[in-house]
Design a protein around this motif. Sequence first.
Motif, PDB file in Angstrom:
ATOM      1  N   SER A  75       0.839  -1.199   0.000  1.00 40.48           N
ATOM      2  CA  SER A  75       0.000   0.000   0.000  1.00 40.48           C
ATOM      3  C   SER A  75       0.876   1.252   0.000  1.00 40.48           C
ATOM      4  O   SER A  75       1.665   1.469   0.924  1.00 40.48           O
ATOM      5  N   ILE A  76       0.722   2.054  -1.050  1.00 39.15           N
ATOM      6  CA  ILE A  76       1.441   3.334  -1.160  1.00 39.15           C
ATOM      7  C   ILE A  76       0.390   4.419  -1.304  1.00 39.15           C
ATOM      8  O   ILE A  76      -0.439   4.374  -2.218  1.00 39.15           O
ATOM      9  N   SER A 117       4.448   7.946  -3.607  1.00 34.66           N
ATOM     10  CA  SER A 117       3.225   7.877  -4.407  1.00 34.66           C
ATOM     11  C   SER A 117       3.508   7.190  -5.728  1.00 34.66           C
ATOM     12  O   SER A 117       4.662   7.100  -6.172  1.00 34.66           O
ATOM     13  N   VAL A 118       2.433   6.693  -6.344  1.00 34.86           N
ATOM     14  CA  VAL A 118       2.507   6.089  -7.676  1.00 34.86           C
ATOM     15  C   VAL A 118       1.722   6.976  -8.628  1.00 34.86           C
ATOM     16  O   VAL A 118       0.581   7.337  -8.340  1.00 34.86           O
ATOM     17  N   TYR A 174       1.772   0.513  15.675  1.00 35.53           N
ATOM     18  CA  TYR A 174       0.497   0.637  14.977  1.00 35.53           C
ATOM     19  C   TYR A 174      -0.583  -0.154  15.697  1.00 35.53           C
ATOM     20  O   TYR A 174      -0.300  -1.128  16.409  1.00 35.53           O
ATOM     21  N   THR A 175      -1.828   0.234  15.475  1.00 32.65           N
ATOM     22  CA  THR A 175      -2.948  -0.599  15.888  1.00 32.65           C
ATOM     23  C   THR A 175      -3.099  -1.726  14.869  1.00 32.65           C
ATOM     24  O   THR A 175      -2.571  -1.655  13.755  1.00 32.65           O
ATOM     25  N   LEU A 176      -3.853  -2.746  15.239  1.00 32.72           N
ATOM     26  CA  LEU A 176      -4.072  -3.864  14.323  1.00 32.72           C
ATOM     27  C   LEU A 176      -4.814  -3.387  13.064  1.00 32.72           C
ATOM     28  O   LEU A 176      -4.542  -3.862  11.958  1.00 32.72           O
ATOM     29  N   LYS A 177      -5.720  -2.441  13.236  1.00 31.43           N
ATOM     30  CA  LYS A 177      -6.478  -1.920  12.092  1.00 31.43           C
ATOM     31  C   LYS A 177      -5.558  -1.180  11.124  1.00 31.43           C
ATOM     32  O   LYS A 177      -5.676  -1.316   9.900  1.00 31.43           O
ATOM     33  N   GLU A 178      -4.628  -0.391  11.653  1.00 34.75           N
ATOM     34  CA  GLU A 178      -3.684   0.319  10.793  1.00 34.75           C
ATOM     35  C   GLU A 178      -2.781  -0.659  10.043  1.00 34.75           C
ATOM     36  O   GLU A 178      -2.473  -0.462   8.863  1.00 34.75           O
ATOM     37  N   ILE A 179      -2.369  -1.725  10.729  1.00 36.26           N
ATOM     38  CA  ILE A 179      -1.545  -2.735  10.060  1.00 36.26           C
ATOM     39  C   ILE A 179      -2.338  -3.404   8.943  1.00 36.26           C
ATOM     40  O   ILE A 179      -1.832  -3.615   7.835  1.00 36.26           O
ATOM     41  N   ALA A 180      -3.607  -3.729   9.222  1.00 40.58           N
ATOM     42  CA  ALA A 180      -4.442  -4.390   8.209  1.00 40.58           C
ATOM     43  C   ALA A 180      -4.637  -3.507   6.986  1.00 40.58           C
ATOM     44  O   ALA A 180      -4.628  -3.988   5.849  1.00 40.58           O
ATOM     45  N   GLU A 181      -4.807  -2.213   7.200  1.00 41.89           N
ATOM     46  CA  GLU A 181      -5.091  -1.305   6.085  1.00 41.89           C
ATOM     47  C   GLU A 181      -3.856  -0.942   5.281  1.00 41.89           C
ATOM     48  O   GLU A 181      -3.937  -0.696   4.082  1.00 41.89           O
ATOM     49  N   TRP A 182      -2.682  -0.918   5.934  1.00 37.33           N
ATOM     50  CA  TRP A 182      -1.500  -0.359   5.259  1.00 37.33           C
ATOM     51  C   TRP A 182      -0.272  -1.251   5.245  1.00 37.33           C
ATOM     52  O   TRP A 182       0.617  -1.061   4.413  1.00 37.33           O
ATOM     53  N   PRO A 242      -1.259   8.612   0.381  1.00 40.58           N
ATOM     54  CA  PRO A 242      -0.937   9.980   0.789  1.00 40.58           C
ATOM     55  C   PRO A 242      -0.625  10.168   2.272  1.00 40.58           C
ATOM     56  O   PRO A 242      -0.073  11.176   2.660  1.00 40.58           O
ATOM     57  N   THR A 243      -1.005   9.206   3.138  1.00 43.02           N
ATOM     58  CA  THR A 243      -0.763   9.400   4.563  1.00 43.02           C
ATOM     59  C   THR A 243       0.604   8.849   4.948  1.00 43.02           C
ATOM     60  O   THR A 243       1.263   8.172   4.162  1.00 43.02           O
ATOM     61  N   ARG A 244       1.008   9.104   6.192  1.00 41.03           N
ATOM     62  CA  ARG A 244       2.316   8.624   6.652  1.00 41.03           C
ATOM     63  C   ARG A 244       2.356   7.101   6.685  1.00 41.03           C
ATOM     64  O   ARG A 244       3.425   6.499   6.596  1.00 41.03           O
ATOM     65  N   PHE A 245       1.192   6.431   6.803  1.00 44.03           N
ATOM     66  CA  PHE A 245       1.159   4.971   6.764  1.00 44.03           C
ATOM     67  C   PHE A 245       1.525   4.455   5.378  1.00 44.03           C
ATOM     68  O   PHE A 245       1.992   3.337   5.234  1.00 44.03           O
TER      69      PHE A 245
END
Length: 562
Positions: free
Chosen positions: A106-107, A140-141, A182-190, A109-112
């Motif tokens: 995942s690439i 970014s791509v 990170y939270t688990l949700k942040e890891i899952a998303e990014w 706009p956020t820092r994640f």
Amino acid sequence: MALSLEKFIHSLDLRALPRVLQIQSGIYCQGSDYEMFGNECSLSTGEVIKVIGFKINKLIASVCENNEGSQFSAKVELPLNFPGLYKVVADKTPYVSIEEIARKVSIGPTRFGHPCFYSAEDIKLANFTIKRGEQITFNSVEEINGMTAVNCVVVRNNQAHSFTLPLSQEGEFYECEDEQIYTLKEIAEWKIPKSRNRIVKLSNTLHMWDSSSPFPENFNGCLILMPVYEVQAVMKFRKDIVHILSDLDVDVKDITDCYDIGSFLQPLSLEDIFERTSKEFPMVAEIMEGPSGSQKPYNLLSTGKEIVIYKKYQAARVLASEMRSDSSKRHFLIPMSYKGKFKRRPREFPTAYDLEIARSEKEQLHVVATKAFVSLHKELFSVSVGDQFLVQQCQTSEVLYEGRKKLVDVLACEQILGDSYKKVLLPMYMEGGFVEVIHDKKQYYLSEICKEFHLPFNVKVSVRDLSIEEDVLAAAPGLQFEEEITDSYLLISSASSPVESWEIPVYRLNMLVHLLSKDAQTAVPPVTRTMVEEVSKEEYYMLRRYENLTLHPPPRPPKKPT
């Protein structure tokens, strides 16, 4: 070629969506009804669906030892809101090209979305050489001159060097170590690459779970996470979105290239609508998937309802939090159209430096000390609990330090002694505690506070907004206005009874619509209703995180002389 749904998801590039799939075989091959997140549908052999998106729904975790999985480890299903903060372990398996990184990682706009890699060999570009082992940040791509490339940055000697790498660039690329948590949700998303598992280490284990912990007693905090995806799809003869878990035993075949994809309804997110040109508004749309929530207007935005979307724009909001000491404090976004009035509440200041930041030319800041402070220098004042001060200005003063005179930053104040005043100097590094004394009894509108005072600012609702059925701010014991932000909104109303219009946030409302080929009855929206939006704790931190990326932090307080 038929693939299992899970293998298809792992092989799919998000940029290739939407895709049309035909069901080939599986547990639903005879055509069985399946309840999918409240949507009952039939997946039978030959059925055609259009996949419009997917995301991680849950994680299957197994305990690992020494960063390696144990073949005897039992698997545990974890929801994305499972508690804890985690560190990501760098993947030891290399990527063979920039294209593979762009497809699997995942690439955004956020820092994640700024992953870091290093190359096992030097990479020579036209006017720049990336050294082996040097950290490359992928930002970014984008398409440049008809060629897709990745915008990258390398930092050398505190100086950033920007360049692009084409997807065709081959090599041996490894993940860099990531020191963030990170939270688990942040890891899952990014942080979970496509078709790969992710090893994480629990960062805070103290008092995280009760006796119902899903992990063994000797758990060392190291987990292997395997994602289970939720597929969003449109079926041929339905107007809603169905959600299918990727671990279902269903085989599918990609028939996008030989199928009329336009025969399906085209679901659009609010972000998709916002990207339309202003000339395309107003437009009429039917809701395919409405948001959750009982707050107006969310409870009116149900599946199948037709709405008019009048325009898109940026609007100002004040981010506010309840003044409570416990963890249940609520957070709000308040529009400038809020018609209630506020009275001031005392602010608290932990240091003399905070007093300097808060003082204004409009009025003199009056504070009471809540914590004693003993000065190291006889030229500077020692504070006792209960001392009252009028804050004047920041200046420098000479103090005697180890027999030599030295200039230090100080805050000039007047100590209140009954009917008289005494000029004193407080060291700027002073760690004390002060509470503001409020003399101003005036009631203010929100716009007046933003114009006349610096935020953060403490208030309480004195006159509630009578245009709102239930003014949630009036029940708060006190509010702290933290900062003014700008956010993206769409102005909508009901198509059948357009008696009032509402502003809905583009990036915090999960909602899908499809456009109808009919014109709005009028291009002029009805009266806009004021809505105070309550945001979750997660949304609150994201708002502050994004907003503060554009702000320069204040200078650090001067250090106490040693």
